[in-house]
Design an enzyme around this catalytic site. Structure first.
Site, mmCIF file in Angstrom:
data_model
loop_
_atom_site.group_PDB
_atom_site.id
_atom_site.type_symbol
_atom_site.label_atom_id
_atom_site.label_comp_id
_atom_site.label_asym_id
_atom_site.label_seq_id
_atom_site.Cartn_x
_atom_site.Cartn_y
_atom_site.Cartn_z
ATOM 1 C CE LYS A 253 -0.850 0.412 4.973
ATOM 2 N NZ LYS A 253 -1.864 0.466 6.026
ATOM 3 N NE ARG A 254 4.268 2.922 4.369
ATOM 4 C CZ ARG A 254 5.315 2.859 5.189
ATOM 5 N NH1 ARG A 254 6.532 2.904 4.715
ATOM 6 N NH2 ARG A 254 5.135 2.756 6.480
#
Length: 507
Positions: A253-254
RNA sequence: GUCCCCAUCGUCUAGAGGCCUAGGACACCGGACUUUCACUUCGGCAACACGGGUUCGACUCCCGUUGGGGACGCCA
């Protein structure tokens, strides 16, 4: 033998597309063998698990079109299906391991373990538990237990020999026991770790095939050891390749939107997303790329999965989604989809209060709020960049915002505001400097409705994505810069927490 | 760093020793259609990581190299 498979997500964040991916393949495998598909909630991490997230998992899986035969919300013959409700079962099983000397209590403190690791790292030794408590006498162990000394229970892993695991897709994989340290089975809070809970539950729930992500390959020997310690029959192991970021690393998700909710909010149709997932590392014998879940299941063959990880390609997803939109819906049905999405009075009416003072005509509403109804917005670097800063610093500021928003569990305007304020004080700059840029990042426009409310309405995952895009338009941030920033941020957060803890103590 | 896994166009993939001059799809580039755009359609660009074997014959089998990834937590 009836095929029984499961997915076992942990409710520690927004439901991940990887979970849906594993869900699809488990589902297809089960259904193509007339078997059962089980949903089990792995909430043994007391510090991170949240009931809201569990609910999010149910909703997302249902939204995407997957259904399960047994689960916490459905029941079944092998419940409970929530691990936090099974602690007594794990206790009982670990007692038997203790009794048979397959496991032992370990009283090492976190500090000692940290020192041990530091030493190992400094001397370039293999990292892992050094077995300090392994040979503790039965008496001492019992005595310290009675003293209520905090401890964990560790698995006794042989020093010598090797473990050969059989993976259906990869064949035999060999591990030397020397590389495997004594895994913690029960944490000091009394909860089991994944390794114990997963093995015990899979056995008790009569799971026949363990189909999971490749990241689990290296811990499978520990699981096999547990099966052997309990004298249980092994399930078949099938490790599926991972979903990847465009740079080839594990989908995170980064770097990318990973939550199923993002795809829903961004305007993707559930069947298109699910279909796309079925294209990852897999191809149907007839090479068809558009297919329904039933079609997918009807000729599903797990041996067709290819082993390389697949990059999650938004462009191809969009193409598929477009095909569904134009081929599978009448205009009336499409309208239903649109109103189920965001074109409904519930969502639109939320824009009215924040726009009322800004409207000259009724027709001003939609243009000003278009970004709340858009999959993506265009970012113009010229207006995005903060006036008195260079692109890199601007990107850094935005990245800090991302960090500040990351752990928010409750996505509300007030809390968003509080977190943006933290960002400003972290950088010791007026909050204006951040918000002015954030407006542009989130909306793509210089003029926009109130920021925090807009962010709330847009949703966490959409907001994240907009900011990520803005950062990349600004030229992105180097790995080193990111790391440095994140360390500083973590340290600052740690400090502020200890300060506020002290304040509480003093009261 | 150690161990493990993986390796065909930029991306998703087909390929089970001769069917491969390596096929399809996304993206990209041209053309046609269309008042515009989109759709559709025609065409183009573009890959077997490298080196050794095995074989009459390797994209396919074996070994090595390189590259990528994963795991090394009282997270899952």
């Amino acid at each position: 033998m009836t095929v029984r498979v499961r997915i076992a997500p942990s409710p520690t964040g927004s439901p991940h597309v990887g979970t849906a991916y594993m869900g699809l393949f488990n589902y297809a495998f089960a259904k193509s063998h007339n078997g059962s598909f089980i949903l089990r909630i792995e909430d043994t991490d007391q510090t991170r698990s949240r009931p809201e997230y569990e609910d999010g998992i149910f909703k997302s899986l249902k939204w995407i079109g997957l259904s399960w035969d047994e689960g916490p919300d459905k029941g079944g013959d092998f419940g409970p299906y929530r691990q936090s409700e099974r602690t007594e079962i794990y206790q009982r099983h670990v007692e038997s391991l203790l009794h048979n000397h397959k496991a032992y209590r370990c009283f090492c403190t976190a500090e000692r373990l940290a020192e041990m690791r530091a030493y190992q790292r400094a001397n370039k030794l293999a990292e892992g538990y050094d077995g300090y408590c392994r040979d503790m006498g039965q008496e001492e162990s019992e005595r310290r237990l009675k003293n209520k000394e905090p401890h964990v229970v560790r698995l006794m892993v042989p020093d010598l020999g090797e473990c050969v695991m059989e993976d259906r897709l990869r064949g035999p994989i060999c591990y030397d026991f020397k590389q495997i340290d004594d895994q913690v089975l029960i944490k000091s809070d009394g909860f089991p770790t994944y390794h114990l809970a997963n093995v015990v539950d899979d056995h008790l729930m009569k799971v026949t095939h363990v189909i999971r992500g490749e990241e689990w390959v290296s811990s499978t020997p520990k699981h096999i050891l547990l099966y052997q310690a309990f004298d249980w029959t092994l399930p078949e192991f099938i490790h599926l390749p991972l979903l990847l970021n465009p740079d080839g690393s594990k989908l995170s998700k980064r770097k990318n939107p990973t939550s199923v909710e993002y795809y829903r909010d961004a305007g993707f149709l559930p069947e298109a997303l699910l279909n796309y997932l079925g294209l990852m590392s897999y191809s149907r014998p007839d090479q068809q790329e558009k297919f329904s879940l039933d079609q997918f299941v009807s000729d599903f063959n797990i041996d067709r999965v290819s082993l390389g990880g697949s990059i999650f390609d938004l462009q191809k997803l969009k193409w598929l989604n477009a095909r569904y939109i134009r081929e599978n819906y009448s205009p009336e049905q499409l309208w239903d989809q649109l109103s189920a999405w965001r074109l409904n009075s519930e969502y639109l009416s939320k824009m009215v209060p924040m726009m009322q003072n800004r409207l000259h005509t009724l027709g001003d509403l939609i243009p000003a709020c278009a970004f709340l109804l858009a999959t993506d917005v265009e970012h113009d670097p010229a207006i995005l960049q903060s006036k008195n800063r260079d692109a890199s610093t601007s990107a850094e500021l935005l990245h800090t915002v991302l960090l500040a928003l990351e752990d928010m569990e409750c996505w509300e305007a007030d809390l968003i505001k509080a977190n943006i304020e933290k960002t400003a004080s972290f950088h010791q700059i007026p909050i204006r400097e951040i918000t002015s840029m954030l407006f542009v990042a989130v909306s793509g426009m210089k003029v926009a409705p109130p920021l925090y409310q807009s962010m709330e309405l847009l949703g966490k995952d959409m907001t994240r994505r907009r900011i990520q895009n803005a950062i990349s338009v600004l030229g992105g941030l180097g790995k080193k810069k990111i790391k440095k920033l994140e360390e500083k941020w973590a340290a600052a957060r740690h400090n502020s927490e200890t300060i506020s803890d002290k304040a509480v103590d003093n009261e």
